[in-house]
Write a protein that holds these residues in place. Structure first.
Motif, PDB file in Angstrom:
ATOM      1  N   LEU A 689     -60.344 -73.738   4.624  1.00 34.93           N
ATOM      2  CA  LEU A 689     -59.413 -74.091   5.620  1.00 34.93           C
ATOM      3  C   LEU A 689     -57.737 -74.124   5.198  1.00 34.93           C
ATOM      4  O   LEU A 689     -56.854 -74.256   5.922  1.00 34.93           O
ATOM      5  CB  LEU A 689     -59.738 -75.588   5.800  1.00 34.93           C
ATOM      6  N   ILE A 690     -57.844 -73.319   3.992  1.00 31.99           N
ATOM      7  CA  ILE A 690     -56.420 -73.215   3.518  1.00 31.99           C
ATOM      8  C   ILE A 690     -55.753 -72.410   4.296  1.00 31.99           C
ATOM      9  O   ILE A 690     -55.913 -71.389   4.724  1.00 31.99           O
ATOM     10  CB  ILE A 690     -56.219 -72.571   2.147  1.00 31.99           C
ATOM     11  N   ASP A 691     -54.390 -73.018   4.735  1.00 35.35           N
ATOM     12  CA  ASP A 691     -53.384 -72.272   5.907  1.00 35.35           C
ATOM     13  C   ASP A 691     -51.965 -72.306   5.274  1.00 35.35           C
ATOM     14  O   ASP A 691     -51.244 -71.816   5.842  1.00 35.35           O
ATOM     15  CB  ASP A 691     -53.535 -72.932   7.235  1.00 35.35           C
ATOM     16  N   ASN A 692     -51.954 -72.971   3.890  1.00 37.50           N
ATOM     17  CA  ASN A 692     -50.792 -73.135   3.544  1.00 37.50           C
ATOM     18  C   ASN A 692     -49.631 -73.760   4.478  1.00 37.50           C
ATOM     19  O   ASN A 692     -48.372 -73.612   4.417  1.00 37.50           O
ATOM     20  CB  ASN A 692     -50.146 -71.876   2.980  1.00 37.50           C
ATOM     21  N   GLU A 693     -50.195 -74.604   5.384  1.00 36.11           N
ATOM     22  CA  GLU A 693     -49.374 -75.202   6.079  1.00 36.11           C
ATOM     23  C   GLU A 693     -49.644 -76.876   6.177  1.00 36.11           C
ATOM     24  O   GLU A 693     -48.510 -77.589   5.872  1.00 36.11           O
ATOM     25  CB  GLU A 693     -49.437 -74.905   7.781  1.00 36.11           C
ATOM     26  N   THR A 694     -50.733 -77.236   6.260  1.00 36.09           N
ATOM     27  CA  THR A 694     -51.296 -78.404   6.103  1.00 36.09           C
ATOM     28  C   THR A 694     -51.980 -78.682   4.951  1.00 36.09           C
ATOM     29  O   THR A 694     -52.543 -79.613   4.272  1.00 36.09           O
ATOM     30  CB  THR A 694     -51.806 -79.308   7.283  1.00 36.09           C
ATOM     31  N   ILE A 695     -52.882 -77.531   4.606  1.00 32.25           N
ATOM     32  CA  ILE A 695     -53.985 -77.479   3.626  1.00 32.25           C
ATOM     33  C   ILE A 695     -53.748 -76.539   2.484  1.00 32.25           C
ATOM     34  O   ILE A 695     -53.416 -75.141   2.912  1.00 32.25           O
ATOM     35  CB  ILE A 695     -55.384 -77.237   4.391  1.00 32.25           C
ATOM     36  N   PHE A 696     -53.434 -77.011   1.425  1.00 33.86           N
ATOM     37  CA  PHE A 696     -53.091 -76.341   0.198  1.00 33.86           C
ATOM     38  C   PHE A 696     -54.302 -76.153  -0.821  1.00 33.86           C
ATOM     39  O   PHE A 696     -54.899 -76.868  -0.888  1.00 33.86           O
ATOM     40  CB  PHE A 696     -51.659 -76.839   0.002  1.00 33.86           C
ATOM     41  N   PRO A 697     -53.958 -74.899  -1.823  1.00 35.49           N
ATOM     42  CA  PRO A 697     -54.781 -74.966  -2.891  1.00 35.49           C
ATOM     43  C   PRO A 697     -54.648 -75.870  -3.773  1.00 35.49           C
ATOM     44  O   PRO A 697     -53.501 -76.553  -3.981  1.00 35.49           O
ATOM     45  CB  PRO A 697     -54.490 -73.518  -3.380  1.00 35.49           C
ATOM     46  N   LEU A 698     -55.649 -76.516  -4.569  1.00 35.16           N
ATOM     47  CA  LEU A 698     -55.456 -77.539  -5.629  1.00 35.16           C
ATOM     48  C   LEU A 698     -55.452 -76.514  -7.040  1.00 35.16           C
ATOM     49  O   LEU A 698     -55.845 -75.638  -7.006  1.00 35.16           O
ATOM     50  CB  LEU A 698     -56.719 -78.491  -5.453  1.00 35.16           C
ATOM     51  N   GLU A 699     -55.030 -77.271  -7.878  1.00 35.12           N
ATOM     52  CA  GLU A 699     -54.897 -76.681  -9.204  1.00 35.12           C
ATOM     53  C   GLU A 699     -56.286 -76.607  -9.842  1.00 35.12           C
ATOM     54  O   GLU A 699     -57.142 -77.451  -9.581  1.00 35.12           O
ATOM     55  CB  GLU A 699     -54.283 -77.964 -10.229  1.00 35.12           C
ATOM     56  N   LEU A 700     -56.254 -75.389 -10.745  1.00 36.89           N
ATOM     57  CA  LEU A 700     -57.721 -74.875 -11.215  1.00 36.89           C
ATOM     58  C   LEU A 700     -57.978 -75.354 -12.468  1.00 36.89           C
ATOM     59  O   LEU A 700     -58.887 -75.616 -12.950  1.00 36.89           O
ATOM     60  CB  LEU A 700     -57.623 -73.431 -10.792  1.00 36.89           C
ATOM     61  N   ASN A 701     -56.800 -75.933 -13.441  1.00 35.80           N
ATOM     62  CA  ASN A 701     -57.160 -76.197 -14.537  1.00 35.80           C
ATOM     63  C   ASN A 701     -57.533 -77.534 -14.548  1.00 35.80           C
ATOM     64  O   ASN A 701     -57.372 -78.145 -13.622  1.00 35.80           O
ATOM     65  CB  ASN A 701     -55.711 -75.862 -15.452  1.00 35.80           C
ATOM     66  N   THR A 702     -58.036 -77.947 -15.801  1.00 36.01           N
ATOM     67  CA  THR A 702     -58.311 -79.418 -15.931  1.00 36.01           C
ATOM     68  C   THR A 702     -57.476 -79.925 -17.235  1.00 36.01           C
ATOM     69  O   THR A 702     -56.779 -78.914 -17.999  1.00 36.01           O
ATOM     70  CB  THR A 702     -59.711 -79.776 -16.205  1.00 36.01           C
ATOM     71  N   MET A 703     -57.559 -81.198 -17.568  1.00 30.83           N
ATOM     72  CA  MET A 703     -56.592 -81.769 -18.653  1.00 30.83           C
ATOM     73  C   MET A 703     -57.458 -81.575 -19.810  1.00 30.83           C
ATOM     74  O   MET A 703     -58.644 -81.314 -19.861  1.00 30.83           O
ATOM     75  CB  MET A 703     -56.362 -83.017 -18.167  1.00 30.83           C
ATOM     76  N   PRO A 704     -56.820 -81.509 -21.124  1.00 33.93           N
ATOM     77  CA  PRO A 704     -57.350 -81.324 -22.279  1.00 33.93           C
ATOM     78  C   PRO A 704     -58.029 -82.843 -22.842  1.00 33.93           C
ATOM     79  O   PRO A 704     -57.902 -83.832 -22.156  1.00 33.93           O
ATOM     80  CB  PRO A 704     -56.175 -80.931 -23.312  1.00 33.93           C
ATOM     81  N   GLY A 705     -58.597 -82.516 -23.810  1.00 38.48           N
ATOM     82  CA  GLY A 705     -59.539 -83.849 -24.475  1.00 38.48           C
ATOM     83  C   GLY A 705     -58.443 -84.999 -24.791  1.00 38.48           C
ATOM     84  O   GLY A 705     -58.995 -86.231 -24.674  1.00 38.48           O
ATOM     85  N   TRP A 706     -57.167 -84.715 -25.172  1.00 42.18           N
ATOM     86  CA  TRP A 706     -56.424 -85.823 -25.477  1.00 42.18           C
ATOM     87  C   TRP A 706     -55.623 -86.623 -24.486  1.00 42.18           C
ATOM     88  O   TRP A 706     -55.272 -87.575 -24.811  1.00 42.18           O
ATOM     89  CB  TRP A 706     -55.300 -85.263 -26.588  1.00 42.18           C
ATOM     90  N   ALA A 707     -55.990 -86.213 -23.047  1.00 42.15           N
ATOM     91  CA  ALA A 707     -55.256 -86.920 -21.966  1.00 42.15           C
ATOM     92  C   ALA A 707     -56.187 -88.383 -22.036  1.00 42.15           C
ATOM     93  O   ALA A 707     -55.431 -89.273 -22.136  1.00 42.15           O
ATOM     94  CB  ALA A 707     -55.671 -86.056 -20.765  1.00 42.15           C
ATOM     95  N   GLY A 708     -57.261 -88.265 -21.849  1.00 38.94           N
ATOM     96  CA  GLY A 708     -58.036 -89.739 -21.783  1.00 38.94           C
ATOM     97  C   GLY A 708     -58.163 -90.544 -22.763  1.00 38.94           C
ATOM     98  O   GLY A 708     -57.952 -91.868 -22.797  1.00 38.94           O
ATOM     99  N   SER A 709     -57.814 -89.938 -23.993  1.00 36.68           N
ATOM    100  CA  SER A 709     -57.948 -90.755 -25.372  1.00 36.68           C
ATOM    101  C   SER A 709     -56.387 -91.183 -25.653  1.00 36.68           C
ATOM    102  O   SER A 709     -56.163 -91.972 -26.512  1.00 36.68           O
ATOM    103  CB  SER A 709     -58.374 -89.733 -26.513  1.00 36.68           C
ATOM    104  N   SER A 710     -55.476 -90.930 -24.759  1.00 30.29           N
ATOM    105  CA  SER A 710     -54.008 -91.276 -24.841  1.00 30.29           C
ATOM    106  C   SER A 710     -53.466 -92.558 -24.555  1.00 30.29           C
ATOM    107  O   SER A 710     -52.639 -92.911 -24.419  1.00 30.29           O
ATOM    108  CB  SER A 710     -52.946 -90.186 -24.558  1.00 30.29           C
TER     109      SER A 710
END
Length: 1166
Positions: A689-710
RNA sequence: GCUCAAGUGGCGGAAUUGGUAGACGCGCUGGAUUCAAAAUCCAGUUCUUUCGGGAGUGUGGGUUCGAUUCCCACCUUGAGUACCA
């Protein structure tokens, strides 16, 4: 009644769970205490005996604090995102969430059986959306903030936007990207939203940036430096390359100074603070600007044509391409070149020449005319060509274009056009292309910690990657410089670091002006200067810096001495404190500190420098190309990142078919089919459904291990809050962690990042203190002892003489090798048989001795028969003939430590049946002379792959959790690294049995209400005092000794008094809670022992009336004397001198002096 | 290279405002109990000795009445960091 630890422990573990005995209250009149240990990372292997060490210590402390009347928070959870579960998913296809849940189940069972007093009602898991919702939330807060250096504090980005709109950024002192240039309010307001966003991204505390990373193509992921061993990935050994990627970064560098200063306010171990200080790497000094002078032209060939090198920064890369194009011209190019070359039109043309980063077909530099011959391909790149033309024309060049057809069809008309153009254009001096004036307008900024030595600067060195290198290099040096730059770019970071001894570098031909003497100093490039630190350039002061010194010596650069009375003929003089500066104009006679100040003052006066502080701390990369981590709450509009509104969190991980990177090299989330953001419905929707008008792609990376432990330590305060990360009441009550126990391996990772987040949250007013943990102690690691046997790989037959090496270890054979035999059946050797040195030692041979073959024959005879079993009939003669010697090469093979007994021996048939040793079922085993098979042991980290893991389950089954707890504490100081060894556990186990027997006999409880004796009270209070001190000092090993002494003494005293035994069991209960609860209940108490008040220490029971004085002679204790404590110094001296043993020691001599320290010692000096 | 930590019996380790080195435990030796074993209990266990004693906390110096403890130099091991200007 016998002490049945299995039943007792099961009973109380059930009781604690059902009654939620250790639940902490968020509001309480009691003082609070927050004990936290680093939460476990549930890999598949389960707990080994090393894991609980820190948990036991913190549990003892938590239980102790409860006895002391505190409202204790002692939570536990799991760091449940991470690579192992993902790797397992890649192998098996099982969803990482399932793997993780299974692993946690095992961990929980193992933790529970050790009897920890965790408040499980507060459990968090980093992979739980209800938890990572708040990790995502903090990320958004970071995105919406910038760091003001003036106030040393983070502020909302909206305030920055306001500032920009009102006054531009001239007065903004922010931590930001170096590329953020100055602009006015008018400019800002004239920019489009995208342009503004792009600029704001340079100011945000988390931002997108191109960073060079260690990319492992085989794993499809970025690796941290410590995940790379010898240039290949630690996991799997795949090659790793440097690659540029756009990734999220955290602007931790903004907090460098506060992270450094904060260390002084917290009670952490010195070694840990020291590593953080090193990591932050503050250095105070000055930045100095050097002006680049034009090169002095040499008289040699080409000296008058310096201007033909017009390439830009990337010339060293493009030059190869240009050469290639010169060698393979198109038909049209070739035709035209025939008419242009050799000054056929009276001017010199160059073919496939570099200007900036462009390769131009034909260039006449003196007329600044460019001729391009376009093939078909140019029809599709008209825009690019136009842009290129624009840039070149801005540089004063004229570009004319011809089509292939024109050149091939009517070359004369083409040449006419060119001639006309040439006629119209003015000739420029080649020196104007690269002018030979004084100041070229280029400046090189350097950072130095020793501005006082500036008069000793006899050259400059740039990193080969420095931006100015290609521009300042003179034509004569161009080739050498390009070669050097290319060579260093090919060397990996690791190679460059490993090889620090080779001195290499090249002169650029350019000179810089010394800011004070105005003398020209040569500019070199050298790979000892790192592009990544400071400005990538140094002023080289060979007399004061060893690296500069070595460089100068190697290349014969002068080494002026600016230190008074110091000899620098052998090495540089780097001592700051004992310097007096000489030969330095206004710095003459000044010492280090004053000279630095003066130098900076003078530099500022010139406008060529200022005092500056540099930090080594780099911003932290926050993106991971992995699946099993927190997704970013980010979608992209026109390539610009947008935050999803916090009220729509959590953005949960999408389902994917495969957990591997996509075929196009995108992270695993690129496999998700439902991973787009609908800004109308605020929902994650299908990618289609991505049309870059109302529907946009989401980030494909994820956060590192230290994110949750901080952030977990704060979340524990209010873990089930759905509306806020934690309530104000909760954080105001608990404030911060009072005691944090964790491994020192987190010094520069987790513990630094967590402090950074805490400071950021403090700036936002979310938390009341800017350090998350008041006190931190490191627990050491319990190591495993791996076991090895040895397999014969080769048997070498020779006719040589055998010599023992100098180190006593190596046996060399000299002479002719006859043949090499591989055993047909594996031959496995016991330790001493395999180890030459030990064997020879046992034979009474000293190292260095030359030995004859008969002694080695003795040794070989032990295995000779075994070898004979294994070799072919034809080879047997070697072993039966005196003429030949034989030696062998072995390799160690892992033995599972669980089949090795306490004497380091294994049962051979058990070894054969072990699943690890399938290949050795038919092996021949060579045992020691006593018939036993001994393994070699080596202390290493416990690891599944080394088969040295000891599981706590078996220990608990054999001796009980209380024994395990006591034993782990008894092993030694908490912070020490020590190998696991079960040998001593019987000691603490029999202590528990003795303890039980003190309270209970065959008829049940034997405790009475009888009055305690004086000795009983003395033992008890001595114990209270010592245990209290020990726990406060985290010296748990010595308090276990104290318990043993107390129980031994009370047993001897036949103590049965409740007045003694009831307080005693409270003292012991933090260490051995199960047996303590049981005895406590038997003593008639209905409530759990966990909150019973800690016994009060009463000094009066320890007061003595006399002291057994040690009497020493010249400091050596010879005998003791019992004397009253209230005796005066004089009387003590008299009493000691009167003693016949004293006279015996003196043998008639008069003592020179008698030292009496009342209550301590008497020392007689003879 | 730099920074930090640590070197004590056969082993894990104890003792530092300088004051009896080796607590406590393991192991080992001997003994008691037992038909026997396990378990338990008792005694001994730094080395050396001519049984008086002597030496001894990585090495060499120093300070001190007295040093495992403080100072200097060195050696070894472990950890971190690494051409950081």
């Amino acid at each position: 009644m016998k002490y049945n630890f299995n039943d007792i422990e099961a009973k109380w573990q059930k009781y604690w769970a059902e009654n939620q005995t250790f639940k902490a209250e968020n509001h309480s009149e009691k003082p609070k205490y927050y004990v936290l240990d680093m939460f476990p990372y549930p890999s598949g292997a389960g707990l080994h005996v090393g894991h609980p060490l820190g948990y036991i210590a913190s549990d003892i402390y938590a239980r102790y604090k409860r006895h002391k009347g505190f409202n204790v928070l002692h939570p536990q959870g799991y760091d449940s995102f991470g690579l192992p579960a993902e790797q397992y998913a890649i192998q098996t296809g099982q969803h990482p969430a399932i793997t993780t849940a299974e692993n946690i189940k095992t961990y929980r069972r193992q933790l529970d059986q050790i009897g920890f007093s965790f408040d499980w009602s507060r459990e968090v898991r980093t992979s739980d959306p209800n938890y990572y919702k708040w990790t995502q939330w903090i990320f958004i807060q970071l995105f919406e903030s910038w760091y003001c250096k003036e106030h040393e504090k983070a502020f909302p980005i909206s305030e920055l936007v306001k500032l920009f709109a009102e006054e531009g950024n001239a007065n903004v002192n922010a931590a930001c990207d170096a590329t953020a240039q100055e602009f006015t309010a008018e400019q800002w307001n004239s920019w489009s939203s995208e342009e503004q966003q792009e600029l704001l991204l340079k100011y945000r505390l988390t931002y997108l940036a191109e960073t060079e990373v260690n990319w492992c193509p085989a794993l499809g992921t970025v690796l941290a430096n410590d995940e790379i061993v010898n240039g290949v990935s630690e996991r799997g050994g795949h090659p790793v390359i440097r690659k540029k990627m756009t990734q999220w970064s955290m602007r931790i560098s903004a907090y460098a100074e506060r992270l450094l200063q904060g260390l002084d306010t917290i009670d952490w171990t010195d070694s840990l603070k020291e590593s953080q200080r090193n990591w932050i790497g503050k250095s105070v000094g000055a930045s100095v600007t050097f002006k680049v002078l034009s090169p002095a032209l040499s008289e040699g060939k080409g000296a008058k044509t310096p201007g033909y090198m017009t390439g830009g920064n990337n010339s060293h890369l493009l030059i190869e391409r240009a050469k290639e194009m010169r060698a393979n011209p198109t038909q049209a190019e070739a035709a035209l070149w025939q008419s242009l070359k050799g000054k056929k039109l009276d001017v010199k043309f160059r073919q496939q020449h570099l200007i900036e980063d462009y390769i131009l077909d034909f260039v006449c530099l003196s007329k600044q005319l460019i001729i391009e011959v376009d093939g078909k391909i140019h029809e599709s790149q008209i825009e690019e060509d136009a842009k290129r033309t624009e840039i070149l024309e801005n540089n004063g060049y004229k570009v004319i274009r011809f089509k292939n057809k024109e050149v091939l069809g009517d070359i004369d008309s083409v040449l006419n056009t060119i001639s006309e153009e040439l006629a119209q254009r003015e000739s420029v001096n080649s020196e104007q292309v690269l002018p030979s004036g004084k100041d070229l307008g280029w400046e090189i900024e350097v950072f130095t910690t020793r501005p006082d030595t500036i008069f000793g600067a006899s050259f400059m060195t740039l990193a080969p990657e420095h931006d100015l290198v290609s521009q300042i290099t003179t034509p004569e040096q161009k080739e050498a410089v390009e070669d050097y730059v290319l060579a260093t770019s090919k060397r990996s970071e690791r190679d460059r670091m490993a090889d620090v001894k080779t001195i290499s570098g090249v002169f650029t031909g350019a000179y810089a002006e010394h800011p004070f003497t105005k003398e020209p100093i040569p500019i070199w490039i050298g790979d000892y200067v790192l592009a990544g630190y400071g400005t990538g350039a140094v002023m080289s002061v060979p007399c004061g810096d060893q690296r500069d010194y070595d460089f100068a010596k190697h290349f014969n650069i002068p080494i002026p001495n600016i230190f008074e009375g110091v000899d620098i003929s052998e090495e540089a003089f780097a001592d700051k404190d004992n310097t007096v500066i000489a030969n330095s104009d206004f710095l003459n006679g000044l010492k280090y500190k004053k000279a630095v100040k003066r130098a900076i003052f003078e530099l500022e006066k010139l406008g060529q420098g200022e005092g500056k502080t540099n930090y080594r701390l780099r911003d932290a990369v926050f993106s991971r190309q992995r699946y099993w981590g927190e997704p970013f709450p980010v979608y992209y509009v026109n390539g610009m990142p947008q935050m999803i509104d916090a009220k729509h969190l959590p953005i949960t991980l999408p389902e994917v078919e495969k957990y591997l990177p996509t075929e196009t090299g995108e992270p695993p989330l690129g496999n998700a089919t439902v991973w787009a953001w609908n800004t109308d419905t605020n929902d994650v929707v299908s990618n289609d459904l991505i049309d870059n008008e109302t529907i946009f792609p989401l980030e494909l990376n994820t956060m590192p291990g230290w994110a949750g432990s901080s952030q977990y330590f704060n979340r524990y305060m209010d873990p089930h809050n759905e509306d806020e990360i934690f309530s104000k009441e909760a954080i105001d009550y608990w404030q911060q962690v009072d005691l944090y126990i964790g491994g020192s391996e987190h010094a520069t990772g987790h513990l630094l990042y967590a402090r950074f987040w805490q400071k950021f949250m403090f700036d936002l007013g979310l938390v009341p203190v800017d350090e998350f943990s008041k006190k931190l102690i490191n627990q050491g690691m319990i190591l495993g002892t791996s076991a090895f046997a040895f397999r014969i790989d080769n048997i070498i037959i020779d006719k040589s003489e055998i010599i023992l090496g100098k180190d006593g270890k190596e046996v060399r054979t000299i002479g002719e090798q006859v043949t090499e035999i591989k055993p047909a059946r594996p031959i496995i050797l016991s330790y001493y048989i395999a180890d030459t040195a030990v064997f020879l030692k046992n034979s009474g041979i000293n190292s260095g001795d030359s030995i004859d073959s008969s002694i080695l024959d003795k040794r070989f005879n032990i295995i000779k028969n075994s070898i004979l079993e294994s070799v072919a009939e034809s080879e047997k003669e070697y072993f039966n003939s005196k003429e030949y010697h034989y030696s062998y090469i072995t390799s160690p093979i892992q033995v599972d430590v669980n089949i090795v007994n306490a004497s380091d021996e294994i049962n051979v048939s058990e070894f054969k049946n072990h699943p690890l040793n399938k290949d050795y079922k038919e092996a021949i085993f060579v045992t020691e002379t006593d018939g036993n098979f001994k393994v070699k042991r080596e202390v290493e980290k416990m690891s599944k792959s080394k088969y040295n893991v000891v599981n706590p389950d078996q220990i608990v089954a054999d001796y009980g959790a209380d024994s395990l707890r006591l034993y782990e504490m008894f092993l030694g100081p908490l912070e020490q690294y020590k190998p696991w060894n079960t040998a001593g556990i019987t000691g603490v186990h029999s202590f528990l049995k003795k303890l039980w027997k003190l309270y209970v006999d065959d008829n049940g409880l034997k405790v009475t209400d009888s009055e305690p004796t004086k000795d009983n009270l003395k033992t008890l209070h001595k114990t209270i005092k010592k245990v209290e001190e020990d726990i406060e000092n985290f010296s748990f090993n010595t308090s276990v000794s104290t318990f043993m002494i107390a129980v031994n003494e009370l047993t001897v005293q036949k103590c049965a008094s409740k007045a003694i035994l009831e307080p005693l069991i409270i003292l012991i209960s933090p260490y051995a809670p199960h047996i303590a609860e049981e005895l406590w209940e038997m003593l008639g108490n209905n409530e759990s022992i966990s909150t019973a008040p800690f016994p009060k220490f009463d000094e009066s029971h320890l007061v003595e009336s006399s002291k057994n004085y040690p009497i020493s002679f010249n400091g050596k204790m010879r005998f003791t004397m019992e004397l009253p404590l209230d005796m005066s110094k004089e009387d003590i001296e008299a009493a000691v001198m009167a003693n016949e043993k004293t006279q015996e020691q003196l043998q008639g001599r008069e003592p020179k002096k008698v030292i009496v320290v009342p209550g301590k010692i008497v020392n007689i000096v003879g």
